[in-house]
Design an enzyme around this catalytic site. Structure first.
Site, mmCIF file in Angstrom:
data_model
loop_
_atom_site.group_PDB
_atom_site.id
_atom_site.type_symbol
_atom_site.label_atom_id
_atom_site.label_comp_id
_atom_site.label_asym_id
_atom_site.label_seq_id
_atom_site.Cartn_x
_atom_site.Cartn_y
_atom_site.Cartn_z
ATOM 1 N N HIS A 96 1.319 -1.897 0.605
ATOM 2 C CA HIS A 96 -0.016 -0.028 0.110
ATOM 3 C C HIS A 96 0.967 1.390 0.319
ATOM 4 O O HIS A 96 2.140 1.513 -0.053
ATOM 5 C CB HIS A 96 -0.731 0.042 1.249
ATOM 6 C CG HIS A 96 -0.101 0.015 2.994
ATOM 7 N ND1 HIS A 96 0.674 0.862 3.369
ATOM 8 C CD2 HIS A 96 -0.147 -0.479 4.110
ATOM 9 C CE1 HIS A 96 1.180 0.858 3.817
ATOM 10 N NE2 HIS A 96 0.632 0.060 4.862
ATOM 11 N N CYS A 126 3.113 -4.538 6.587
ATOM 12 C CA CYS A 126 3.136 -4.759 5.610
ATOM 13 C C CYS A 126 4.007 -4.051 4.621
ATOM 14 O O CYS A 126 5.161 -3.951 5.242
ATOM 15 C CB CYS A 126 1.763 -4.060 4.756
ATOM 16 S SG CYS A 126 0.460 -4.540 5.913
#
Length: 372
Positions: free
Chosen positions: A151, A159
């Site tokens: 992202h 992440c």
């Protein structure tokens, strides 16, 4: 490269606390889907022409935590993959090693699958897609957690976090590959580039057996430049194999059929890598452990503080030299055997004083977090 705006970074800070428990991504309709339709950048389109590929051709993703790099590969007209672009990762969290449970803040390692339904055009983190953790291998080992994303916003809670500009381009490349007919995108996530040098350096790491297992998949891709098929059986990965019976991730593997030419090429590469690793060990390359306060970022972003945990990047990664008490079987070479030995039959070079010794009486050796 344009870094995230102050507005977006501030918003990422507000989301960070919730992300620690729920994962890296939540949906938002603040700006609508228009950003998800941004075109592939002209620079990336020009690179596609250079490597003989098109926006609608299949793609493959490879990520490396230690080097903080994310690669996009595209299929050429001959069916083989070529490297399109390498993006510096703005932020990843945790330590080297696989993700094992919900909330451990680890970036996962292994082979994952991205389907169209995993694309999130309305992410709080600008744009995002779910990497597919946990996969069959993770579930077979009882691993938990989810919502692991690639992202934007440069703020990681387990992440692969990019800048908004980067994820804009990556998302567009994936979107066009899906529209071109690709049903799933393979993502290969590694602790580091799977070189003989890294295998030699991390030979005493508790994750080394797992890392050598996923290296087999990396080698399949390297020698064939085609996407390796992935099976999980007997709680381990099998690459480019056709099962001659039912497959269960937790049950023993059935008979497997393989392409002998690919297997021979992979075996040749593995032999060369093992020989090079053994040569490096014999020459005195020390085993190490790399410890992070909380993950890292590519040197491209040096001095840039992310929104998730800026203080964690201040000290940088610490490389701890370990005592080479036991050598792996592949490290025993004729050259090593010929070197001077002491009375306890350990090579003299292996007994050189380490900067920091990994033993109970070395209080200055920092321990990594209990969750790896």
């Amino acid at each position: 490269m344009t870094l995230p705006s102050g507005r977006v970074v501030s918003f990422g800070l507000m989301c960070s606390a919730a992300a620690l428990l729920t994962g890296c991504d939540e949906s938002s309709n603040l700006e609508g889907p228009s950003r998800s339709e941004h075109p592939i950048s002209s620079a990336t389109l020009a690179e596609m022409v250079k490597i003989d590929t098109t926006p609608s051709s299949p793609m493959l993703v490879r990520a490396y935590k230690k080097e903080a790099e994310l690669e996009i590969w595209k299929m050429k007209s001959d069916g083989r993959y070529a490297l399109l672009k390498t993006y510096p990762i703005c932020r990843w969290s945790g330590q080297l090693g696989p993700k094992k449970r919900q909330g451990d803040m680890q970036v996962p390692e292994g082979f994952y699958t991205i389907a169209p339904g995993q694309m999130n055009p309305n992410s709080h983190y600008y744009l995002a897609f779910n990497v597919g953790y946990p996969n069959a291998y993770d579930r077979a080992l009882g691993r938990t957690g989810g919502s692991v994303m690639v992202h934007g916003v440069c703020s990681s809670a387990g992440c692969f976090s990019m800048t908004d500009e980067q994820i804009d381009d990556i998302y567009a490349i994936a979107r066009e590959a899906f529209r071109g007919g690709q049903r799933e995108i393979q993502m290969q996530s590694y602790p580091f580039h799977m070189t003989a040098e890294n295998i030699a350096k991390y030979r005493l790491d508790p994750n080394i057996d797992f890392w050598k297992e996923i290296k087999v998949g990396a080698d399949h891709f390297e020698v064939a430049k085609t996407e390796p098929s992935v099976l999980v059986c007997g709680q381990h990965y099998e690459f480019d194999a056709t099962a001659m019976g039912p497959v269960s991730a937790g049950a023993p593997c059935p008979a497997l059929q393989r392409d002998e030419s690919i297997e021979a090429a992979v075996a040749e590469k593995e032999d060369k890598d093992d020989a090079k690793a053994a040569e490096l060990v014999a020459s005195g390359v020390k085993p190490i452990r790399t410890v992070y306060a909380d993950g890292g970022q590519n040197p491209f972003f040096a001095g840039y503080k992310d929104a998730s945990d800026p203080d964690a990047l201040v000290s940088g990664a610490q490389e701890i030299v370990l005592e080479d008490r036991v050598k792996p079987p592949w490290a025993a070479t004729a050259a090593d055997a010929a070197r001077p030995h002491t009375e306890n039959d350990q090579p003299v070079a292996a007994q050189a004083t380490a900067q920091i010794v990994d033993s109970p009486d070395a209080p200055d050796a920092p321990e990594p977090p209990s969750a790896q």
